[in-house]
Design a protein around this motif. Structure first.
Motif, PDB file in Angstrom:
ATOM      1  N   THR A 110     -13.542  32.561  -2.281  1.00  0.00           N
ATOM      2  CA  THR A 110     -13.389  31.116  -2.146  1.00  0.00           C
ATOM      3  C   THR A 110     -13.573  30.636  -0.716  1.00  0.00           C
ATOM      4  O   THR A 110     -13.177  29.532  -0.385  1.00  0.00           O
ATOM      5  CB  THR A 110     -11.998  30.694  -2.644  1.00  0.00           C
ATOM      6  N   ARG A 116     -14.682  27.152   0.211  1.00  0.00           N
ATOM      7  CA  ARG A 116     -13.766  26.039  -0.044  1.00  0.00           C
ATOM      8  C   ARG A 116     -12.848  25.764   1.150  1.00  0.00           C
ATOM      9  O   ARG A 116     -12.015  24.864   1.089  1.00  0.00           O
ATOM     10  CB  ARG A 116     -12.906  26.341  -1.267  1.00  0.00           C
ATOM     11  N   LEU A 141     -16.746  22.568   5.469  1.00  0.00           N
ATOM     12  CA  LEU A 141     -16.991  23.541   4.399  1.00  0.00           C
ATOM     13  C   LEU A 141     -18.413  24.101   4.426  1.00  0.00           C
ATOM     14  O   LEU A 141     -18.620  25.306   4.275  1.00  0.00           O
ATOM     15  CB  LEU A 141     -16.737  22.892   3.045  1.00  0.00           C
ATOM     16  N   SER A 201      -7.751  24.910   2.942  1.00  0.00           N
ATOM     17  CA  SER A 201      -8.335  24.610   1.625  1.00  0.00           C
ATOM     18  C   SER A 201      -7.705  23.380   1.005  1.00  0.00           C
ATOM     19  O   SER A 201      -7.950  23.088  -0.170  1.00  0.00           O
ATOM     20  CB  SER A 201      -8.161  25.815   0.681  1.00  0.00           C
TER      21      SER A 201
END
Length: 127
Positions: free
Chosen positions: A28, A31, A53, A100
């Motif tokens: 991830t 993110r 990002l 995040s």
């Protein structure tokens, strides 16, 4: 939540360069907005640079603007900090951090916006 590991620190002479890397585990990473902070002995942790990002937006502390460059490679789950024209005032432990939570990009100079931190890597600028 990703785990962050910094590398690339060391001893460099004034005027020299170093490139720090921060490798993230997990799938991830894309993110996470990412930031670099530093902390010198006896001083508070301070913002160095941040990147959005997809890497389209970057921000720098005035003290490093024009000398440092933050970048990221989402395919490699890594964020970088290229540091040029180093001076003794750049001596510190450098930390990468991840956010995040979708914080407003303008707030990423604030360490409280980040939930994930690496262990730090020492940068010493000395002759």
């Amino acid at each position: 939540q990703v785990q962050l590991v910094e590398s690339g620190g060391g001893l460099v002479q004034p005027g020299g360069s170093l490139r720090l890397s921060c490798a993230a585990s997990g799938r991830t990473f894309s993110r996470y907005a990412m930031g670099w902070f530093r902390q010198a002995p006896g001083k508070e942790r301070e913002f160095v640079a941040a990147i959005s990002l997809n890497g389209a937006s970057t921000d720098y502390a005035d003290s490093v603007k024009g000398r440092f460059t933050i970048s990221r490679d989402n395919a490699k789950n890594t964020v970088y900090l290229q540091m040029n024209s180093l001076n003794p005032e750049d001596t510190a432990v450098y930390y990468c951090a991840g956010d995040s939570w979708g914080s407003r990009f303008s707030r990423l100079h604030d360490a409280r916006e980040y939930e994930t931190w690496g262990q730090g890597t020492q940068v010493t600028v000395s002759s």
